[in-house]
Design a protein around this motif. Sequence first.
Motif, PDB file in Angstrom:
ATOM      1  N   GLU A 123      14.147 -21.081  -8.789  1.00 42.67           N
ATOM      2  CA  GLU A 123      13.063 -21.771  -8.111  1.00 42.67           C
ATOM      3  C   GLU A 123      12.346 -20.788  -7.200  1.00 42.67           C
ATOM      4  OE1 GLU A 123      15.318 -23.444  -4.143  1.00 42.67           O
ATOM      5  OE2 GLU A 123      14.778 -24.829  -5.750  1.00 42.67           O
ATOM      6  N   LYS A 124      11.130 -21.082  -6.880  1.00 45.67           N
ATOM      7  CA  LYS A 124      10.349 -20.200  -6.032  1.00 45.67           C
ATOM      8  C   LYS A 124      10.957 -20.179  -4.642  1.00 45.67           C
ATOM      9  CE  LYS A 124       5.571 -18.923  -5.202  1.00 45.67           C
ATOM     10  NZ  LYS A 124       4.167 -19.276  -5.415  1.00 45.67           N
ATOM     11  N   SER A 125      11.099 -18.997  -4.112  1.00 44.66           N
ATOM     12  CA  SER A 125      11.760 -18.854  -2.820  1.00 44.66           C
ATOM     13  C   SER A 125      10.909 -19.423  -1.690  1.00 44.66           C
ATOM     14  CB  SER A 125      12.046 -17.375  -2.557  1.00 44.66           C
ATOM     15  OG  SER A 125      12.532 -17.201  -1.251  1.00 44.66           O
ATOM     16  N   LYS A 126      11.582 -20.171  -0.801  1.00 54.67           N
ATOM     17  CA  LYS A 126      10.911 -20.668   0.404  1.00 54.67           C
ATOM     18  C   LYS A 126      11.037 -19.662   1.542  1.00 54.67           C
ATOM     19  CE  LYS A 126      11.682 -25.550  -0.702  1.00 54.67           C
ATOM     20  NZ  LYS A 126      12.337 -25.315  -2.001  1.00 54.67           N
ATOM     21  N   GLU A 127      11.776 -18.587   1.295  1.00 58.05           N
ATOM     22  CA  GLU A 127      11.953 -17.546   2.291  1.00 58.05           C
ATOM     23  C   GLU A 127      10.637 -16.806   2.511  1.00 58.05           C
ATOM     24  OE1 GLU A 127      15.320 -14.159   2.883  1.00 58.05           O
ATOM     25  OE2 GLU A 127      14.243 -14.136   0.996  1.00 58.05           O
ATOM     26  N   GLU A 128      10.331 -16.514   3.766  1.00 61.05           N
ATOM     27  CA  GLU A 128       9.097 -15.799   4.070  1.00 61.05           C
ATOM     28  C   GLU A 128       9.140 -14.406   3.459  1.00 61.05           C
ATOM     29  OE1 GLU A 128       6.484 -14.211   7.900  1.00 61.05           O
ATOM     30  OE2 GLU A 128       8.305 -15.406   8.188  1.00 61.05           O
ATOM     31  N   ARG A 129       8.094 -14.066   2.745  1.00 58.91           N
ATOM     32  CA  ARG A 129       8.057 -12.775   2.079  1.00 58.91           C
ATOM     33  C   ARG A 129       7.712 -11.684   3.075  1.00 58.91           C
ATOM     34  NH1 ARG A 129       6.159 -12.909  -4.128  1.00 58.91           N
ATOM     35  NH2 ARG A 129       7.454 -14.645  -4.802  1.00 58.91           N
ATOM     36  N   LEU A 130       8.523 -10.631   3.071  1.00 59.78           N
ATOM     37  CA  LEU A 130       8.300  -9.512   3.987  1.00 59.78           C
ATOM     38  C   LEU A 130       7.281  -8.527   3.443  1.00 59.78           C
ATOM     39  CD1 LEU A 130      11.962  -8.736   5.158  1.00 59.78           C
ATOM     40  CD2 LEU A 130      10.277 -10.278   6.173  1.00 59.78           C
ATOM     41  N   PHE A 131       7.000  -8.606   2.130  1.00 58.77           N
ATOM     42  CA  PHE A 131       6.060  -7.673   1.514  1.00 58.77           C
ATOM     43  C   PHE A 131       4.975  -8.438   0.769  1.00 58.77           C
ATOM     44  CE2 PHE A 131      10.014  -5.292   1.797  1.00 58.77           C
ATOM     45  CZ  PHE A 131       9.598  -4.063   2.301  1.00 58.77           C
ATOM     46  N   ASN A 132       3.766  -7.938   0.850  1.00 57.60           N
ATOM     47  CA  ASN A 132       2.680  -8.443   0.031  1.00 57.60           C
ATOM     48  C   ASN A 132       2.717  -7.773  -1.331  1.00 57.60           C
ATOM     49  OD1 ASN A 132       1.479 -10.072   2.139  1.00 57.60           O
ATOM     50  ND2 ASN A 132       0.778  -8.150   3.061  1.00 57.60           N
ATOM     51  N   SER A 133       2.153  -8.418  -2.345  1.00 56.20           N
ATOM     52  CA  SER A 133       2.096  -7.842  -3.683  1.00 56.20           C
ATOM     53  C   SER A 133       1.149  -6.640  -3.694  1.00 56.20           C
ATOM     54  CB  SER A 133       1.621  -8.887  -4.692  1.00 56.20           C
ATOM     55  OG  SER A 133       2.513  -9.988  -4.732  1.00 56.20           O
ATOM     56  N   PHE A 134       1.466  -5.647  -4.539  1.00 54.37           N
ATOM     57  CA  PHE A 134       0.595  -4.480  -4.648  1.00 54.37           C
ATOM     58  C   PHE A 134       0.700  -3.859  -6.026  1.00 54.37           C
ATOM     59  CE2 PHE A 134       4.620  -3.114  -2.757  1.00 54.37           C
ATOM     60  CZ  PHE A 134       4.980  -2.012  -3.515  1.00 54.37           C
ATOM     61  N   SER A 135      -0.290  -3.063  -6.369  1.00 56.71           N
ATOM     62  CA  SER A 135      -0.351  -2.391  -7.660  1.00 56.71           C
ATOM     63  C   SER A 135       0.616  -1.210  -7.689  1.00 56.71           C
ATOM     64  CB  SER A 135      -1.781  -1.891  -7.921  1.00 56.71           C
ATOM     65  OG  SER A 135      -1.796  -0.929  -8.964  1.00 56.71           O
ATOM     66  N   PHE A 136       1.493  -1.194  -8.687  1.00 55.98           N
ATOM     67  CA  PHE A 136       2.435  -0.088  -8.810  1.00 55.98           C
ATOM     68  C   PHE A 136       1.707   1.214  -9.104  1.00 55.98           C
ATOM     69  CE2 PHE A 136       5.142   2.712 -11.367  1.00 55.98           C
ATOM     70  CZ  PHE A 136       6.211   2.874 -10.508  1.00 55.98           C
ATOM     71  N   GLU A 137       0.663   1.158  -9.920  1.00 61.05           N
ATOM     72  CA  GLU A 137      -0.068   2.370 -10.278  1.00 61.05           C
ATOM     73  C   GLU A 137      -0.687   3.025  -9.047  1.00 61.05           C
ATOM     74  OE1 GLU A 137      -3.613   3.844 -13.318  1.00 61.05           O
ATOM     75  OE2 GLU A 137      -3.240   1.714 -13.025  1.00 61.05           O
ATOM     76  N   ASP A 138      -1.351   2.225  -8.203  1.00 58.92           N
ATOM     77  CA  ASP A 138      -1.962   2.781  -6.999  1.00 58.92           C
ATOM     78  C   ASP A 138      -0.907   3.358  -6.062  1.00 58.92           C
ATOM     79  OD1 ASP A 138      -4.456   2.098  -7.891  1.00 58.92           O
ATOM     80  OD2 ASP A 138      -4.600   0.256  -6.735  1.00 58.92           O
ATOM     81  N   TYR A 139       0.186   2.635  -5.925  1.00 56.60           N
ATOM     82  CA  TYR A 139       1.259   3.083  -5.034  1.00 56.60           C
ATOM     83  C   TYR A 139       1.888   4.377  -5.550  1.00 56.60           C
ATOM     84  CZ  TYR A 139       5.711   3.026  -2.487  1.00 56.60           C
ATOM     85  OH  TYR A 139       6.796   3.362  -1.710  1.00 56.60           O
ATOM     86  N   ALA A 140       2.196   4.418  -6.860  1.00 51.57           N
ATOM     87  CA  ALA A 140       2.827   5.604  -7.446  1.00 51.57           C
ATOM     88  C   ALA A 140       1.920   6.824  -7.322  1.00 51.57           C
ATOM     89  CB  ALA A 140       3.178   5.345  -8.910  1.00 51.57           C
ATOM     90  N   LEU A 197       5.686  11.293   6.503  1.00 50.78           N
ATOM     91  CA  LEU A 197       5.645  11.083   7.944  1.00 50.78           C
ATOM     92  C   LEU A 197       5.967   9.644   8.308  1.00 50.78           C
ATOM     93  CD1 LEU A 197       2.393  13.086   8.777  1.00 50.78           C
ATOM     94  CD2 LEU A 197       4.759  13.843   8.996  1.00 50.78           C
ATOM     95  N   LYS A 198       5.789   8.748   7.349  1.00 47.20           N
ATOM     96  CA  LYS A 198       5.986   7.336   7.610  1.00 47.20           C
ATOM     97  C   LYS A 198       6.425   6.650   6.329  1.00 47.20           C
ATOM     98  CE  LYS A 198       3.446   3.359   9.494  1.00 47.20           C
ATOM     99  NZ  LYS A 198       2.123   2.881   9.959  1.00 47.20           N
ATOM    100  N   ASP A 199       7.166   5.559   6.467  1.00 54.38           N
ATOM    101  CA  ASP A 199       7.593   4.794   5.307  1.00 54.38           C
ATOM    102  C   ASP A 199       6.352   4.363   4.523  1.00 54.38           C
ATOM    103  OD1 ASP A 199       8.624   3.107   3.433  1.00 54.38           O
ATOM    104  OD2 ASP A 199       9.658   1.793   4.837  1.00 54.38           O
ATOM    105  N   PRO A 200       6.207   4.790   3.261  1.00 54.10           N
ATOM    106  CA  PRO A 200       5.000   4.436   2.499  1.00 54.10           C
ATOM    107  C   PRO A 200       4.872   2.953   2.206  1.00 54.10           C
ATOM    108  CG  PRO A 200       6.605   5.537   1.090  1.00 54.10           C
ATOM    109  CD  PRO A 200       7.105   5.665   2.496  1.00 54.10           C
ATOM    110  N   LEU A 201       5.964   2.192   2.389  1.00 53.37           N
ATOM    111  CA  LEU A 201       5.898   0.746   2.162  1.00 53.37           C
ATOM    112  C   LEU A 201       5.335  -0.024   3.357  1.00 53.37           C
ATOM    113  CD1 LEU A 201       9.303   0.059   0.342  1.00 53.37           C
ATOM    114  CD2 LEU A 201       7.017  -0.068  -0.665  1.00 53.37           C
ATOM    115  N   ASP A 202       5.157   0.652   4.493  1.00 54.88           N
ATOM    116  CA  ASP A 202       4.722  -0.053   5.705  1.00 54.88           C
ATOM    117  C   ASP A 202       3.391  -0.773   5.519  1.00 54.88           C
ATOM    118  OD1 ASP A 202       6.919   0.443   7.192  1.00 54.88           O
ATOM    119  OD2 ASP A 202       6.036   2.005   8.464  1.00 54.88           O
ATOM    120  N   ARG A 203       2.484  -0.165   4.756  1.00 52.88           N
ATOM    121  CA  ARG A 203       1.167  -0.764   4.591  1.00 52.88           C
ATOM    122  C   ARG A 203       1.211  -2.065   3.805  1.00 52.88           C
ATOM    123  NH1 ARG A 203      -3.050   2.484   1.392  1.00 52.88           N
ATOM    124  NH2 ARG A 203      -2.599   4.036   2.992  1.00 52.88           N
TER     125      ARG A 203
END
Length: 379
Positions: free
Chosen positions: A341-358, A368-374
């Motif tokens: 079932e879809k989680s009712k837990e608050e999501r800590l991360f927003n969805s993002f494109s893997f290609e752009d991130y990679a 210098l900083k965790d790249p996931l922070d954004r």
Amino acid sequence: MASSSTHDHYHQQQQPFPTAAPPPTPSTTLPSTSDSAATDLLSRLLHRLPPSLSNSATTPLLLRRRSSLAITTTTTPPAISFTDLKSSILSNLPIVSELGFFQLTNHPIQPELTNSAESDSVEIFNLLAHQKQQYFPRHWPLGFDDDDDDDGDADSVFLDSVCSTESTDLTLTSLREFTKEMEKVGLAVVEALTCAVGVRSPGLDDPGAVHSLMWISDVNSGLGEKMVGSGRFYPYVVGLHYHMSKQSCNLLTDTGLVPVSCEMGSILVTIGDIAQVWSNGKLKNVRGKPSLSIEEGSDNSSLSMSLLVTLPLESTVSPLSLKVEIGCADLTDNCDKDVYEKSKEERLFNSFSFEDYAWRVYHERVPLKDPLDRYRNKL
């Protein structure tokens, strides 16, 4: 070995990676906070420095200064037996999720196969420069790291899961078999981790759900003695790093560089940034792959062979939904009776494109900083 025409046909039909670098960059296609914008600006400024100021000697120095307080004693990762993988990961989940890595023992990868695969890898790095470019053309991120920024990184080559080449002179039979067996182990680890964390399976039975990369580096061709930089960084779910000898390595985590020592013949498993997002922050991650600590005059192997279980470039990354188990107390089952079932837990991360991130983290190279922070949900 297949002919060039067969290889071209294979890439047209199955190659999960584009034949050219993607045109968009995250700075223009993805929203960012003021903090991430400042980090991107600093990264661009650092990359514009002359080679004498931005070479490999500078980057490890930055890392050492930032993490000198974190480097204390060498850590021995918790041992997880592959023969009892799911229950072993579940029982060790608190420490595994806190560290972001563990060593896999009693796995099916035979030392003889590993030694033969290492010989195949040595043959690759003994090629002349023009042969490397001819046999392994750049289809980002596949091929030799031919960056000309003179940063002193170890020579590296990225291969797909079947170790494709453009030459019939390289057989690489053992390396292909080694990659295939490591991929099987990696997929089993991903399934066990997601089951232990309590999120739905990412659909590993789907051939297009995940992809594997074999990342081979020759440490002696780069920094050589006591390599501590992170170098290239490609995002992954889990990374498998076979220890061909009893030697230490450094892992880059949120707290800094962590010295790690594993048993000879074990597989060091590092949890990647994609696994952290999938678990909605329940799993800590390691940035990049381990950097071997090679002392001058050491007899230890200078080759590093890492299998990355990663994603197709067209993927979207987001937290996986929680699962509700009914009658699945036996963790040796495949949890076929799970109701999702879809989680009712608050999501800590927003969805993002893997290609752009990679694309961004591969070329940014300055952690210098965790790249996931954004991508963290700031609300």
